[in-house]
Scaffold this motif. Structure first.
Motif, mmCIF file in Angstrom:
data_model
loop_
_atom_site.group_PDB
_atom_site.id
_atom_site.type_symbol
_atom_site.label_atom_id
_atom_site.label_comp_id
_atom_site.label_asym_id
_atom_site.label_seq_id
_atom_site.Cartn_x
_atom_site.Cartn_y
_atom_site.Cartn_z
ATOM 1 N N ALA A 1 0.841 -1.197 0.000
ATOM 2 C CA ALA A 1 0.000 0.000 0.000
ATOM 3 C C ALA A 1 0.875 1.246 0.000
ATOM 4 N N ASP A 2 0.800 2.034 -1.062
ATOM 5 C CA ASP A 2 1.695 3.180 -1.184
ATOM 6 C C ASP A 2 1.432 4.240 -0.134
ATOM 7 N N GLU A 3 0.184 4.371 0.354
ATOM 8 C CA GLU A 3 -0.052 5.369 1.399
ATOM 9 C C GLU A 3 0.690 4.978 2.679
ATOM 10 N N ASP A 4 0.742 3.685 2.988
ATOM 11 C CA ASP A 4 1.470 3.230 4.175
ATOM 12 C C ASP A 4 2.981 3.339 3.964
ATOM 13 N N LEU A 5 3.455 2.930 2.798
ATOM 14 C CA LEU A 5 4.879 3.019 2.507
ATOM 15 C C LEU A 5 5.345 4.473 2.483
ATOM 16 N N ALA A 6 4.541 5.351 1.885
ATOM 17 C CA ALA A 6 4.897 6.779 1.851
ATOM 18 C C ALA A 6 4.996 7.340 3.264
ATOM 19 N N CYS A 7 4.063 6.985 4.110
ATOM 20 C CA CYS A 7 4.086 7.461 5.496
ATOM 21 C C CYS A 7 5.307 6.915 6.228
ATOM 22 N N ALA A 8 5.587 5.620 6.062
ATOM 23 C CA ALA A 8 6.759 5.020 6.709
ATOM 24 C C ALA A 8 8.044 5.698 6.247
ATOM 25 N N GLN A 9 8.164 5.927 4.950
ATOM 26 C CA GLN A 9 9.366 6.570 4.421
ATOM 27 C C GLN A 9 9.477 8.015 4.902
ATOM 28 N N TYR A 10 8.342 8.688 5.026
ATOM 29 C CA TYR A 10 8.352 10.056 5.544
ATOM 30 C C TYR A 10 8.853 10.079 6.989
ATOM 31 N N ILE A 11 8.316 9.179 7.815
ATOM 32 C CA ILE A 11 8.753 9.138 9.215
ATOM 33 C C ILE A 11 10.242 8.844 9.290
ATOM 34 N N ALA A 12 10.710 7.853 8.533
ATOM 35 C CA ALA A 12 12.135 7.515 8.539
ATOM 36 C C ALA A 12 12.980 8.715 8.142
ATOM 37 N N ARG A 13 12.562 9.433 7.133
ATOM 38 C CA ARG A 13 13.311 10.609 6.676
ATOM 39 C C ARG A 13 13.274 11.711 7.731
ATOM 40 N N ARG A 14 12.109 11.906 8.383
ATOM 41 C CA ARG A 14 12.002 12.950 9.416
ATOM 42 C C ARG A 14 12.912 12.666 10.607
ATOM 43 N N VAL A 15 13.181 11.395 10.873
ATOM 44 C CA VAL A 15 14.070 11.059 11.985
ATOM 45 C C VAL A 15 15.464 11.603 11.715
ATOM 46 N N THR A 16 15.939 11.451 10.501
ATOM 47 C CA THR A 16 17.319 11.842 10.183
ATOM 48 C C THR A 16 17.429 13.229 9.561
ATOM 49 N N GLU A 17 16.339 13.722 8.983
ATOM 50 C CA GLU A 17 16.331 15.048 8.352
ATOM 51 C C GLU A 17 15.077 15.787 8.811
ATOM 52 N N ALA A 18 15.183 16.464 9.941
ATOM 53 C CA ALA A 18 14.019 17.087 10.569
ATOM 54 C C ALA A 18 13.285 18.079 9.663
ATOM 55 N N GLY A 19 13.943 18.615 8.663
ATOM 56 C CA GLY A 19 13.308 19.591 7.785
ATOM 57 C C GLY A 19 12.592 18.991 6.588
ATOM 58 N N THR A 20 12.443 17.686 6.539
ATOM 59 C CA THR A 20 11.817 17.025 5.391
ATOM 60 C C THR A 20 10.398 17.532 5.177
ATOM 61 N N ASP A 21 10.109 17.929 3.959
ATOM 62 C CA ASP A 21 8.780 18.420 3.576
ATOM 63 C C ASP A 21 7.852 17.224 3.345
ATOM 64 N N PRO A 22 6.671 17.218 3.937
ATOM 65 C CA PRO A 22 5.756 16.088 3.770
ATOM 66 C C PRO A 22 5.013 16.081 2.436
ATOM 67 N N ALA A 23 5.095 17.144 1.644
ATOM 68 C CA ALA A 23 4.246 17.291 0.460
ATOM 69 C C ALA A 23 4.315 16.105 -0.498
ATOM 70 N N GLU A 24 5.510 15.656 -0.852
ATOM 71 C CA GLU A 24 5.646 14.546 -1.794
ATOM 72 C C GLU A 24 5.066 13.251 -1.230
ATOM 73 N N PHE A 25 5.260 13.021 0.044
ATOM 74 C CA PHE A 25 4.766 11.806 0.683
ATOM 75 C C PHE A 25 3.229 11.837 0.763
ATOM 76 N N LEU A 26 2.682 12.999 1.091
ATOM 77 C CA LEU A 26 1.220 13.141 1.133
ATOM 78 C C LEU A 26 0.619 13.004 -0.261
ATOM 79 N N ARG A 27 1.319 13.514 -1.280
ATOM 80 C CA ARG A 27 0.838 13.359 -2.657
ATOM 81 C C ARG A 27 0.755 11.886 -3.026
ATOM 82 N N ARG A 28 1.797 11.140 -2.699
ATOM 83 C CA ARG A 28 1.782 9.698 -2.977
ATOM 84 C C ARG A 28 0.607 9.013 -2.287
ATOM 85 N N ALA A 29 0.361 9.385 -1.041
ATOM 86 C CA ALA A 29 -0.763 8.784 -0.318
ATOM 87 C C ALA A 29 -2.086 9.143 -0.984
#
Length: 195
Positions: A148-176
């Motif tokens: 499920a791409d909405e779940d994978l996008a969310c997981a990848q967003y969280i992982a990225r936010r852990v290491t890069e606090a400034g990660t923009d959620p827009a692309e991940f939300l678009r995928r969802a």
């Protein structure tokens, strides 16, 4: 924090309990859970089966039982964030049984830390993982056998936010928003319980 080993697995791919697991179910389970807490729920008990959910409800009539799909006898409400917005759950226990989200969480219940997440709690989840400085995190992608791409996008967003606090959620939300499940009528991937 500069690095974290992130694995993204479907439920069937889990062969052992990881040390840290983030179970992601955007299209309903953990968006609903966030809304339940926002509506005052004291705790959520995850049931392994519909029968277990009904048995818990029978033993605790004041608990609120919810499940996926259409309304059913014995359940108070279906697994819907929209429906929860009008229900006062102040101080109550919610019993939740879902097709994928609760199954995923119960599959990793032996992990040292299990977090259940969707977009509505993504930032809080990333903040906790960052504070714990976890070296390795297994993200359990629950929908569509881990696809499920909405779940994978969310997981990848969280992982990225852990290491890069400034990660923009827009692309991940678009995928969802563009995921097959969302187009089929799930909706609500990015709604926040605090708004």
């Amino acid at each position: 924090m500069t690095g974290m080993d992130s694995r993204f697995l479907g439920i069937a791919e889990l062969v052992e309990a990881p040390s840290v697991a983030v179970v992601v179910d955007v299209m309903r389970a953990y968006t609903v859970a966030a809304w339940a807490f926002a509506q005052g729920a004291e705790q959520i008990v995850l049931a392994e089966s519909l029968e277990e959910a009904l048995a818990l409800k029978a033993r605790h009539p004041d608990w609120v039982a919810l499940k996926d799909g259409p309304p059913a006898s014995g359940f108070d409400i279906v697994n819907s964030p929209g429906l929860l917005r009008s229900i006062d759950l102040g101080g109550r226990t919610v019993v939740q049984k879902t097709t994928a989200g609760t199954v995923g969480a119960l599959a990793v219940k032996e992990a040292e830390l299990v977090l259940c997440a969707g977009f509505v709690v993504a930032e809080a989840t990333a903040r906790l993982l960052r504070a714990r400085r976890s070296d390795s995190v297994t993200f359990v992608v629950t929908g569509e056998d881990g696809q499920a791409d909405e779940d994978l996008a969310c997981a990848q967003y969280i992982a990225r936010r852990v290491t890069e606090a400034g990660t923009d959620p827009a692309e991940f939300l678009r995928r969802a928003a563009e995921s097959r499940r969302h187009r089929a009528g799930g909706g609500g991937a990015s709604r926040s319980p605090s708004r």
